[in-house]
Design a protein around this motif. Structure first.
Motif, mmCIF file in Angstrom:
data_model
loop_
_atom_site.group_PDB
_atom_site.id
_atom_site.type_symbol
_atom_site.label_atom_id
_atom_site.label_comp_id
_atom_site.label_asym_id
_atom_site.label_seq_id
_atom_site.Cartn_x
_atom_site.Cartn_y
_atom_site.Cartn_z
ATOM 1 N N LEU A 1 26.449 36.196 41.005
ATOM 2 C CA LEU A 1 27.428 36.591 39.993
ATOM 3 C C LEU A 1 28.412 35.460 39.698
ATOM 4 O O LEU A 1 28.762 35.205 38.535
ATOM 5 C CB LEU A 1 28.190 37.835 40.445
ATOM 6 C CG LEU A 1 27.370 39.125 40.566
ATOM 7 C CD1 LEU A 1 28.250 40.268 41.037
ATOM 8 C CD2 LEU A 1 26.694 39.482 39.246
ATOM 9 N N LEU A 2 28.851 34.768 40.739
ATOM 10 C CA LEU A 2 29.767 33.646 40.534
ATOM 11 C C LEU A 2 29.075 32.497 39.807
ATOM 12 O O LEU A 2 29.642 31.882 38.904
ATOM 13 C CB LEU A 2 30.318 33.170 41.880
ATOM 14 C CG LEU A 2 31.354 34.078 42.540
ATOM 15 C CD1 LEU A 2 31.626 33.621 43.964
ATOM 16 C CD2 LEU A 2 32.653 34.094 41.732
ATOM 17 N N SER B 1 34.999 48.201 45.288
ATOM 18 C CA SER B 1 34.528 47.540 44.069
ATOM 19 C C SER B 1 34.871 46.064 44.113
ATOM 20 O O SER B 1 35.986 45.685 44.498
ATOM 21 C CB SER B 1 35.153 48.177 42.822
ATOM 22 O OG SER B 1 34.693 49.498 42.659
ATOM 23 N N ILE B 2 33.908 45.241 43.718
ATOM 24 C CA ILE B 2 34.102 43.798 43.651
ATOM 25 C C ILE B 2 33.858 43.375 42.215
ATOM 26 O O ILE B 2 32.754 43.560 41.686
ATOM 27 C CB ILE B 2 33.138 43.041 44.604
ATOM 28 C CG1 ILE B 2 33.317 43.549 46.038
ATOM 29 C CG2 ILE B 2 33.389 41.544 44.532
ATOM 30 C CD1 ILE B 2 32.418 44.694 46.420
ATOM 31 N N ARG B 3 34.873 42.825 41.571
ATOM 32 C CA ARG B 3 34.782 42.456 40.162
ATOM 33 C C ARG B 3 34.817 40.944 39.993
ATOM 34 O O ARG B 3 35.720 40.278 40.502
ATOM 35 C CB ARG B 3 35.924 43.086 39.376
ATOM 36 C CG ARG B 3 35.843 44.602 39.305
ATOM 37 C CD ARG B 3 37.043 45.195 38.615
ATOM 38 N NE ARG B 3 36.978 46.659 38.630
ATOM 39 C CZ ARG B 3 38.007 47.454 38.383
ATOM 40 N NH1 ARG B 3 39.180 46.936 38.088
ATOM 41 N NH2 ARG B 3 37.864 48.764 38.428
ATOM 42 N N VAL B 4 33.828 40.432 39.271
ATOM 43 C CA VAL B 4 33.784 39.014 38.924
ATOM 44 C C VAL B 4 34.039 38.924 37.428
ATOM 45 O O VAL B 4 33.223 39.371 36.615
ATOM 46 C CB VAL B 4 32.431 38.384 39.294
ATOM 47 C CG1 VAL B 4 32.391 36.925 38.848
ATOM 48 C CG2 VAL B 4 32.188 38.493 40.793
ATOM 49 N N GLY C 1 37.864 26.672 32.234
ATOM 50 C CA GLY C 1 37.953 28.129 32.195
ATOM 51 C C GLY C 1 38.412 28.725 33.512
ATOM 52 O O GLY C 1 38.625 28.020 34.505
ATOM 53 N N ARG C 2 38.519 30.059 33.526
ATOM 54 C CA ARG C 2 39.044 30.758 34.706
ATOM 55 C C ARG C 2 38.086 31.866 35.123
ATOM 56 O O ARG C 2 37.646 32.663 34.297
ATOM 57 C CB ARG C 2 40.418 31.344 34.400
ATOM 58 C CG ARG C 2 41.114 31.981 35.589
ATOM 59 C CD ARG C 2 42.495 32.503 35.187
ATOM 60 N NE ARG C 2 43.236 32.966 36.335
ATOM 61 C CZ ARG C 2 43.937 32.188 37.153
ATOM 62 N NH1 ARG C 2 43.983 30.878 36.932
ATOM 63 N NH2 ARG C 2 44.593 32.684 38.177
ATOM 64 N N ILE C 3 37.781 31.891 36.405
ATOM 65 C CA ILE C 3 36.946 32.950 36.980
ATOM 66 C C ILE C 3 37.765 33.672 38.041
ATOM 67 O O ILE C 3 38.422 33.033 38.874
ATOM 68 C CB ILE C 3 35.658 32.371 37.613
ATOM 69 C CG1 ILE C 3 34.736 31.781 36.543
ATOM 70 C CG2 ILE C 3 34.907 33.458 38.360
ATOM 71 C CD1 ILE C 3 34.939 30.315 36.333
ATOM 72 N N GLN C 4 37.741 34.987 38.007
ATOM 73 C CA GLN C 4 38.501 35.774 38.986
ATOM 74 C C GLN C 4 37.564 36.703 39.743
ATOM 75 O O GLN C 4 36.711 37.361 39.152
ATOM 76 C CB GLN C 4 39.568 36.606 38.278
ATOM 77 C CG GLN C 4 40.448 37.415 39.232
ATOM 78 C CD GLN C 4 41.406 38.326 38.490
ATOM 79 O OE1 GLN C 4 41.090 39.450 38.143
ATOM 80 N NE2 GLN C 4 42.596 37.801 38.209
ATOM 81 N N LEU C 5 37.697 36.724 41.043
ATOM 82 C CA LEU C 5 36.956 37.662 41.887
ATOM 83 C C LEU C 5 37.974 38.551 42.582
ATOM 84 O O LEU C 5 38.850 38.061 43.304
ATOM 85 C CB LEU C 5 36.094 36.925 42.909
ATOM 86 C CG LEU C 5 35.095 37.786 43.692
ATOM 87 C CD1 LEU C 5 33.927 36.930 44.194
ATOM 88 C CD2 LEU C 5 35.744 38.474 44.881
ATOM 89 N N GLU C 6 37.865 39.852 42.365
ATOM 90 C CA GLU C 6 38.840 40.796 42.907
ATOM 91 C C GLU C 6 38.135 41.904 43.676
ATOM 92 O O GLU C 6 37.135 42.445 43.219
ATOM 93 C CB GLU C 6 39.669 41.396 41.775
ATOM 94 C CG GLU C 6 40.817 42.281 42.248
ATOM 95 C CD GLU C 6 41.685 42.764 41.108
ATOM 96 O OE1 GLU C 6 42.801 43.225 41.376
ATOM 97 O OE2 GLU C 6 41.242 42.677 39.945
#
Length: 527
Positions: A278-279, A304-307, A290-295
């Motif tokens: 996913l990353l 829940s894991i959000r990319v 750009g910006r990638i966030q993993l929460e």
């Protein structure tokens, strides 16, 4: 003459009417005999009033646990939030019967793909008095349908595969050509060629690994070996492996996790693979800067894991197909070939579903970024995970005597060079018979042994090598292109102490060297 004919009529015997209660009992027995379908009734407000054996088998609840509860307990949290259970009842009332397929939740929190039919029950006055609901587990059928659809794209995929494999091979060939043409390459040339070769080989290895995983999916051979693990540890490992990739493109990676440990019953390595895919997908489709966030979030019975990224985004009509095998959404305006085989997201979804979870894609549209959310059943109670379960092992400066055995001379010689750089004493053999002769004189402490050799395989050579060395502390590691769990079990049963899959990962090699050194030291203490 007149005759009087008497007509005798046979008396008709009427059976007494069967009591309605007896009919109801027989009907209940019939429903309980149905095991492949969950069949139960609801009140007009959605409260469960009956429960058959099939329902218990499919959903995991006994009758005593579920009767009297609202049927929304079978739905994922996002469906409950949007009021979907009640909407299904409204549709059943409007049309008499409502049917759909979608994800449902079992008692243990795992998800399955369900075929659902809800029928409205009315009294003689036409008033709704309740509902009858029939549910069937269609998870396997859904997977088979997806596989059948993917096979239709195989020809296109094979052409893509050829293209994707040649792409990284070209810079490797160029880098080697530079080294061949420069008599004494300086530090700058060596550094540049080394970086190119390492980066492209990593890419090739990942392509091959994805291909193997796709093959396992299509044959149903993907297995997970679960244990209670902290989801934070999984995320840390996934991010660790891809941090450099983000930095190389000038992208920002923001990771947000709660301090409170969140545990799931899962396969650590497989979940790392999910989040790395996913990353990697987010990095690929997000431009430089750009910006990638993993929460990581705790939501009801799920973690829940959000990319999330602010990259290219996904068209609305493509959201349902992004997880299909060999499917990639191409950007017609992009001048650059973004590459890839269209396997990563398929693998991610399959692995998540094997854990009883699900994965969803969301995007506001082209140019507005994408969000991929993985939901897994949370493990409420667990013993603390073992510390150091996935350490990065490093070997020290102690010199080992290593014998490398491989009929591929380039493979053997390059592995020998790699070991010699770190100070080990190394000899090579290009066949099993030669290896036995060398081992008797050399007395190695570690043997890296290829399995697929002509004349004498690694399986045939290992007992002869152990007999030639006669050292109880000798460590023999299989070195092979076969890396399935069944392959590892076979090498273990054959007497190998470790299993290295080609191309050998340096971390795995370090672990084997460390173990060999520990055995060497324990042998010294005994003597």
């Amino acid at each position: 003459m007149t005759f009087n004919r008497s007509v005798r009529r046979k008396a008709t015997r009427h059976k007494p009417a069967r009591p309605q209660a007896a009919d109801d009992d027989n009907f209940k027995l019939m429903l309980d005999a149905v095991r492949d379908y969950a069949i139960f009734k609801l009140t007009e407000t959605g409260i469960v009033t009956t429960w058959n054996t099939g329902a218990q088998r499919l959903k995991g609840y006994s009758a005593g646990e579920i009767i009297g509860k609202h049927f929304s307990v079978f739905y994922p949290s996002d469906k409950i939030e949007m009021g979907w259970p009640e909407e299904e009842l409204r549709r059943a009332i409007a049309t008499g019967q409502y049917a759909e397929e979608g994800w449902r939740v079992k008692k243990d929190g795992s998800l399955f793909w369900a075929s659902v039919v809800i029928s409205a029950i009315r009294n003689s006055a036409g008033e709704v008095t309740g509902f009858a609901k029939v549910t069937r587990d269609m998870t396997e059928r859904r997977r088979l349908e997806e596989l059948e659809a993917s096979s239709r794209r195989m020809n296109e995929f094979l052409a893509l595969l050829s293209h994707e494999l040649r792409n990284p091979l070209a810079p490797i060939r160029n880098a080697v050509g530079v080294l061949q043409r420069v008599a004494s390459p300086g530090p700058e040339i060596l550094e540049r060629t080394k970086t190119v070769i390492d980066r492209q080989l990593t890419h090739v290895t990942r392509l091959v690994d994805d291909l193997l995983e796709a093959g396992r999916i299509t044959t149903g051979k993907v297995k997970v070996h679960t244990a209670p693990i902290r989801i934070q540890d999984v995320v840390d490992r996934a991010v660790e492996g891809l941090q450099t990739q983000a930095e190389s493109k000038g992208q920002a990676l923001d990771v947000r996790m709660p301090d409170e440990p969140l545990h799931v019953q899962a396969d650590h390595a497989r979940l790392v693979q999910v989040f790395q895919n996913l990353l990697d997908n987010a990095f690929k489709y997000t431009p430089a800067g750009g910006r990638i966030q993993l929460e990581v979030l705790s939501e009801d019975r799920f973690v829940s894991i959000r990319v999330k990224d602010n990259g290219r985004g996904i068209e609305a009509q493509s959201l349902d197909s992004v997880f299909d095998l060999f499917v990639q959404e191409k950007d017609p305006t992009s001048a650059k070939d973004e590459g890839g085989l269209g396997i990563g997201l398929t693998l991610a979804r399959s692995l998540v579903e094997l854990h009883g979870g699900r994965i969803q894609a969301h995007s506001p549209g082209r140019g507005l970024g994408s969000t991929f959310t993985v939901s897994l059943p949370v493990l409420e109670r667990t013993s603390p995970p073992e510390q150091g379960a996935y350490p990065l092992q490093h070997y020290g400066a102690s010199v080992l005597k290593v014998l490398v055995v491989d009929d591929n001379e380039d493979s053997a010689d390059s592995m020998a060079m790699l070991l010699e750089v770190d100070g080990h004493t190394v000899k090579t053999a290009y066949g099993g018979t030669q290896a036995v002769d060398i081992a008797a004189a050399f007395q190695p402490e570690l043997i890296l042994l290829d399995l697929s050799m002509p004349l004498m395989t690694g399986y045939e050579a290992i007992p002869l090598l152990r007999d030639a060395v006669r050292n109880d502390h000798l460590l023999v590691a299989a070195m092979t292109g076969y890396g399935l769990e069944a392959d590892k079990a076979r090498t273990s049963a054959a007497g190998f102490d470790a299993h290295l899959t080609k191309p050998v990962d340096l971390r795995a090699l370090e672990a084997v060297l460390t173990l060999a050194q520990e055995r060497k030291e324990s042998g010294k203490k005994l003597h």
